[in-house]
Design a protein around this motif. Structure first.
Motif, PDB file in Angstrom:
ATOM      1  N   ALA A 191      66.413 107.798 -11.195  1.00  0.00           N
ATOM      2  CA  ALA A 191      66.509 108.979 -10.340  1.00  0.00           C
ATOM      3  C   ALA A 191      65.612 108.786  -9.118  1.00  0.00           C
ATOM      4  O   ALA A 191      64.505 108.250  -9.231  1.00  0.00           O
ATOM      5  N   PRO A 192      66.062 109.190  -7.929  1.00  0.00           N
ATOM      6  CA  PRO A 192      65.233 109.036  -6.726  1.00  0.00           C
ATOM      7  C   PRO A 192      63.863 109.673  -6.908  1.00  0.00           C
ATOM      8  O   PRO A 192      63.752 110.835  -7.314  1.00  0.00           O
ATOM      9  N   ALA A 193      62.820 108.908  -6.621  1.00  0.00           N
ATOM     10  CA  ALA A 193      61.449 109.396  -6.763  1.00  0.00           C
ATOM     11  C   ALA A 193      60.532 108.511  -5.941  1.00  0.00           C
ATOM     12  O   ALA A 193      60.786 107.308  -5.791  1.00  0.00           O
ATOM     13  N   PRO A 194      59.451 109.059  -5.410  1.00  0.00           N
ATOM     14  CA  PRO A 194      58.499 108.237  -4.672  1.00  0.00           C
ATOM     15  C   PRO A 194      57.885 107.175  -5.580  1.00  0.00           C
ATOM     16  O   PRO A 194      57.657 107.407  -6.762  1.00  0.00           O
ATOM     17  N   GLY A 195      57.625 106.033  -4.999  1.00  0.00           N
ATOM     18  CA  GLY A 195      56.967 104.960  -5.729  1.00  0.00           C
ATOM     19  C   GLY A 195      56.292 104.021  -4.750  1.00  0.00           C
ATOM     20  O   GLY A 195      56.005 104.407  -3.618  1.00  0.00           O
ATOM     21  N   THR A 196      56.071 102.797  -5.160  1.00  0.00           N
ATOM     22  CA  THR A 196      55.448 101.807  -4.291  1.00  0.00           C
ATOM     23  C   THR A 196      56.394 100.632  -4.098  1.00  0.00           C
ATOM     24  O   THR A 196      57.470 100.567  -4.694  1.00  0.00           O
ATOM     25  N   ILE A 197      55.977  99.697  -3.240  1.00  0.00           N
ATOM     26  CA  ILE A 197      56.709  98.463  -2.981  1.00  0.00           C
ATOM     27  C   ILE A 197      55.980  97.329  -3.685  1.00  0.00           C
ATOM     28  O   ILE A 197      54.746  97.335  -3.782  1.00  0.00           O
ATOM     29  N   ALA A 198      56.721  96.324  -4.151  1.00  0.00           N
ATOM     30  CA  ALA A 198      56.072  95.188  -4.807  1.00  0.00           C
ATOM     31  C   ALA A 198      56.783  93.893  -4.461  1.00  0.00           C
ATOM     32  O   ALA A 198      57.996  93.863  -4.222  1.00  0.00           O
ATOM     33  N   LEU A 199      56.013  92.816  -4.450  1.00  0.00           N
ATOM     34  CA  LEU A 199      56.519  91.457  -4.302  1.00  0.00           C
ATOM     35  C   LEU A 199      56.828  90.942  -5.701  1.00  0.00           C
ATOM     36  O   LEU A 199      55.972  91.001  -6.583  1.00  0.00           O
TER      37      LEU A 199
END
Length: 218
Positions: A191-199
């Motif tokens: 479900a769409p939700a804020p998160g972070t970016i990762a390599l």
């Protein structure tokens, strides 16, 4: 989606000089090592697996504002490392909407050795969408063959420019400045939700990342 001007004005992260350590300071490592490096003419972050790394959960989370919708751009270079098993493909990608403890996230990744393989079926598996923990590549390929994978011209160890756009339940992967996406997903599994970016890297990969730009939609 809001207009392009608003999107570009919201630039959150720009890696200018990894060699000075600014980027390393922003990384939270899960089952990987990270170091500054110069690779094929670019200042980069080198990511490699820790011994006994996770099952697809080898990633370096970028500290920064939350990301839910918007665009992500980066240069990636992946290749099988020394001693990697024959099935290694240089798996490398960008995870997004990463939730706490890195146990849930969406992911686009590349299989660079497949891009110019002599086997057409391997070429068809050059790019991949998966969603952790419930939709790894084995499940997507078994239950929806061909839907979350596609061809792109890739070369093992070479720099590849990727762009990911995300809006609600939809995401698009663009490779090497193409105007059209090589892979479209219209039903992101989380479900769409804020998160972070990762390599992200997969088993047996030596990965390099440079020029990461995150442009969240506001």
């Amino acid at each position: 989606m809001k207009n392009t001007t608003a999107l570009l004005a919201a630039a959150a992260i720009l890696w200018l000089n990894p060699a000075r350590g600014q980027t390393l300071d922003k990384l939270k490592l899960h089952n990987v090592r990270a170091e500054s490096a110069t690779y094929r003419g670019k200042q980069a972050i080198h990511i490699s697996e820790m011994p006994g790394g996770g099952q697809g959960e080898s990633l370096a989370i970028v500290d920064g504002p939350g990301f839910q919708d918007g665009a992500i751009e980066a240069d990636l270079a992946g290749a099988p490392g020394a001693g990697a098993i024959e099935a290694a493909r240089g798996f490398i990608g960008i995870a997004f909407r990463v939730q706490p403890e890195a146990r849930k996230f969406e992911l686009f990744y590349l299989r660079p050795t497949n891009g110019r393989a002599e086997d057409q079926l391997r070429r068809n598996h050059s790019t991949q969408y998966v969603s952790f923990p419930d939709w790894p590549w084995e499940r997507t390929r078994k239950e929806t063959p061909g839907l979350y994978e596609s061809y792109a011209d890739l070369e093992s160890g070479a720099w590849t420019k990727v762009k990911i756009t995300v809006s609600g339940a939809k995401a698009r992967l663009f490779v090497n400045n193409a105007e059209q996406p090589c892979l479209m997903v219209n039903d992101l599994k989380l479900a769409p939700a804020p998160g972070t970016i990762a390599l992200w890297i997969g088993p047996g990969t030596e990965g390099y990342f440079a020029n990461l730009h995150v442009l969240p939609q506001r």
